[in-house]
Motif scaffolding. Structure first.
Motif, mmCIF file in Angstrom:
data_model
loop_
_atom_site.group_PDB
_atom_site.id
_atom_site.type_symbol
_atom_site.label_atom_id
_atom_site.label_comp_id
_atom_site.label_asym_id
_atom_site.label_seq_id
_atom_site.Cartn_x
_atom_site.Cartn_y
_atom_site.Cartn_z
ATOM 1 N N ASP A 121 0.820 -1.211 0.000
ATOM 2 C CA ASP A 121 0.000 0.000 0.000
ATOM 3 C C ASP A 121 0.854 1.261 0.000
ATOM 4 O O ASP A 121 0.509 2.264 -0.640
ATOM 5 C CB ASP A 121 -0.944 0.002 1.205
ATOM 6 C CG ASP A 121 -0.216 -0.146 2.545
ATOM 7 O OD1 ASP A 121 0.921 -0.681 2.547
ATOM 8 O OD2 ASP A 121 -0.772 0.269 3.576
ATOM 9 N N ILE A 122 1.989 1.227 0.700
ATOM 10 C CA ILE A 122 2.873 2.389 0.728
ATOM 11 C C ILE A 122 3.499 2.606 -0.640
ATOM 12 O O ILE A 122 3.632 3.732 -1.120
ATOM 13 C CB ILE A 122 3.950 2.213 1.808
ATOM 14 C CG1 ILE A 122 3.292 2.243 3.191
ATOM 15 C CG2 ILE A 122 5.021 3.297 1.710
ATOM 16 C CD1 ILE A 122 4.237 1.961 4.327
ATOM 17 N N THR A 138 0.915 4.285 -2.734
ATOM 18 C CA THR A 138 0.729 5.685 -2.343
ATOM 19 C C THR A 138 1.810 6.570 -2.943
ATOM 20 O O THR A 138 1.533 7.631 -3.508
ATOM 21 C CB THR A 138 0.731 5.821 -0.806
ATOM 22 O OG1 THR A 138 -0.368 5.100 -0.264
ATOM 23 C CG2 THR A 138 0.647 7.287 -0.391
ATOM 24 N N SER A 181 1.619 7.334 -6.601
ATOM 25 C CA SER A 181 0.510 8.200 -7.006
ATOM 26 C C SER A 181 0.920 9.674 -6.960
ATOM 27 O O SER A 181 2.050 10.005 -6.615
ATOM 28 C CB SER A 181 -0.685 7.975 -6.075
ATOM 29 O OG SER A 181 -0.419 8.535 -4.784
ATOM 30 N N SER A 237 -0.651 11.752 -4.973
ATOM 31 C CA SER A 237 -1.257 12.224 -3.731
ATOM 32 C C SER A 237 -0.399 13.312 -3.091
ATOM 33 O O SER A 237 0.824 13.172 -3.005
ATOM 34 C CB SER A 237 -1.423 11.057 -2.747
ATOM 35 O OG SER A 237 -1.771 11.537 -1.460
ATOM 36 N N ASP A 288 -0.457 14.061 0.025
ATOM 37 C CA ASP A 288 -0.249 13.730 1.437
ATOM 38 C C ASP A 288 0.428 12.367 1.592
ATOM 39 O O ASP A 288 0.066 11.564 2.442
ATOM 40 C CB ASP A 288 -1.596 13.720 2.182
ATOM 41 C CG ASP A 288 -2.299 15.064 2.129
ATOM 42 O OD1 ASP A 288 -1.610 16.082 2.283
ATOM 43 O OD2 ASP A 288 -3.520 15.077 1.933
ATOM 44 N N LYS A 289 1.438 12.099 0.778
ATOM 45 C CA LYS A 289 2.086 10.789 0.802
ATOM 46 C C LYS A 289 2.673 10.449 2.165
ATOM 47 O O LYS A 289 2.633 9.296 2.604
ATOM 48 C CB LYS A 289 3.188 10.748 -0.263
ATOM 49 C CG LYS A 289 2.686 10.862 -1.689
ATOM 50 C CD LYS A 289 3.853 10.847 -2.668
ATOM 51 C CE LYS A 289 3.370 10.974 -4.106
ATOM 52 N NZ LYS A 289 4.499 10.964 -5.064
ATOM 53 N N SER A 345 0.894 8.726 5.713
ATOM 54 C CA SER A 345 0.631 7.310 5.987
ATOM 55 C C SER A 345 1.854 6.546 6.484
ATOM 56 O O SER A 345 1.767 5.339 6.706
ATOM 57 C CB SER A 345 0.105 6.639 4.712
ATOM 58 O OG SER A 345 1.068 6.713 3.679
#
Length: 328
Positions: free
Chosen positions: A90-91, A94, A97, A99, A101-102, A105
């Motif tokens: 999942d990391i 992330t 992507s 995003s 706000d990487k 998480s």
């Protein structure tokens, strides 16, 4: 290549087919991180990672010129490579992507250069820039390793455009890295010094050297002067059973906290108003709460992590020099 008589006519390389061919080479998955010119953490997923040299210690990664973080990596003087373990798919997604706000998480910290270190990763390398090489649609970053840490987790693999399971290759007798994050619990005038972690949280300021010194270097080139006779080992612990662990010293400022001139990422908090809800890890929160309790009693201990909850040894009396102790 086609040949017509004595002339050689180069055939065009199909980039899609070439990418698929490159993708048959099984690799690990890394998150490469740095800070932009405003000090903000930047990162992206990459699997073009290679060790280069042991003397000097060099590695390389490739950054696409089309990457949104390209400018940050080509202007920074340091970066980190964080190899992911099998539980971090999942990391990887992330950081692949766009995003904004990487880093929300993941737990991350500064170790040596200031580049963000993902503290839960399989292995991390903290590097200064050794060289940059322009290579087609990528730039090759060659980094000189300044610090690193690893753990006995199984790596996350990647092949043919998909994540792949890798049987844990950990040999018998393997020991996790001896590198640890060195933190300082600094008090002045009833307040505790904390450092912004770049993602809205607060942690302890960190140092490069394992041995406690008389000053704590800061990222802006300045340093905080510490009372060397009042700097003691306070706590040793791991975070979520991963490497690196933490080695925490408690200390006091030499000037008693007067005339503070701190970088923007450092701030003193009243000891009864510490922002526990903004401290990212349970272990750091527990350590600070213990310090607050012990401070009220003026009776401090040393905590060492263990499988059954840890060991706490209380210290009695004032500190004395080694020469005084052996003469008594």
């Amino acid at each position: 290549m086609l040949t017509t008589g004595t002339a050689k006519i180069p055939t065009a390389i199909d980039p899609i087919a070439l990418r698929r061919a490159f993708g048959t080479f099984v690799t690990g998955v890394t998150i490469i991180t740095t800070r932009d010119t405003d000090g903000n953490p930047r990162g992206m997923t990459a699997n073009s990672f290679t060790s280069v040299s042991l003397d000097p210690p060099l590695l390389l990664v490739c950054v696409a010129k089309s990457a949104s973080s390209f400018a940050a990596f080509t202007t920074a003087d340091s970066f980190a490579v964080n190899l992911l373990h099998e539980g971090q798919v999942d990391i990887s997604a992330t950081f692949a992507s766009k995003s904004p706000d990487k880093f929300q998480s993941v737990n991350h910290d500064r170790v040596h250069t200031g580049a963000p270190i993902l503290t839960d990763s399989l292995t991390w390398f903290d590097c200064t820039i050794y060289n940059r090489v322009d290579a087609g649609d990528h730039v090759i970053l060659i980094g000189q390793v300044q610090a690193f840490g690893t753990s006995p987790s199984a790596p996350l693999g990647f092949c043919r455009g998909r994540y792949a399971s890798v049987k844990d290759p950990l040999p018998s007798g393997w020991l996790a890295s001896h590198n640890m994050i060195i933190g300082y619990l600094i008090e002045a005038s009833g307040e505790i010094l904390l450092r912004a972690d770049g993602s809205g949280g607060w942690a302890l300021p960190t140092a490069k050297r394992r041995k406690a010194g008389s000053e704590l270097p800061l990222n802006d080139g300045k340093s905080l002067k510490l009372l060397s006779d009042n700097t003691f080992l306070y706590s040793i612990f791991d975070v979520a059973d991963c490497d690196p662990g933490y080695l925490i010293y408690r200390a006091r400022l030499a000037d008693g906290g007067q005339g503070r001139d701190l970088p923007e990422d450092l701030r003193f908090f009243a000891i009864d108003k510490l922002p526990y809800d903004l401290i990212p890890t349970r272990e750091l929160r527990a350590m600070l709460r213990r310090y607050v309790r012990e401070r009220k009693q003026e009776r401090f201990g040393i905590y060492m992590d263990s499988g059954d909850g840890g060991r706490l040894a209380m210290i009695e009396g004032e500190a004395r020099s080694w020469h005084q102790a052996i003469q008594d």
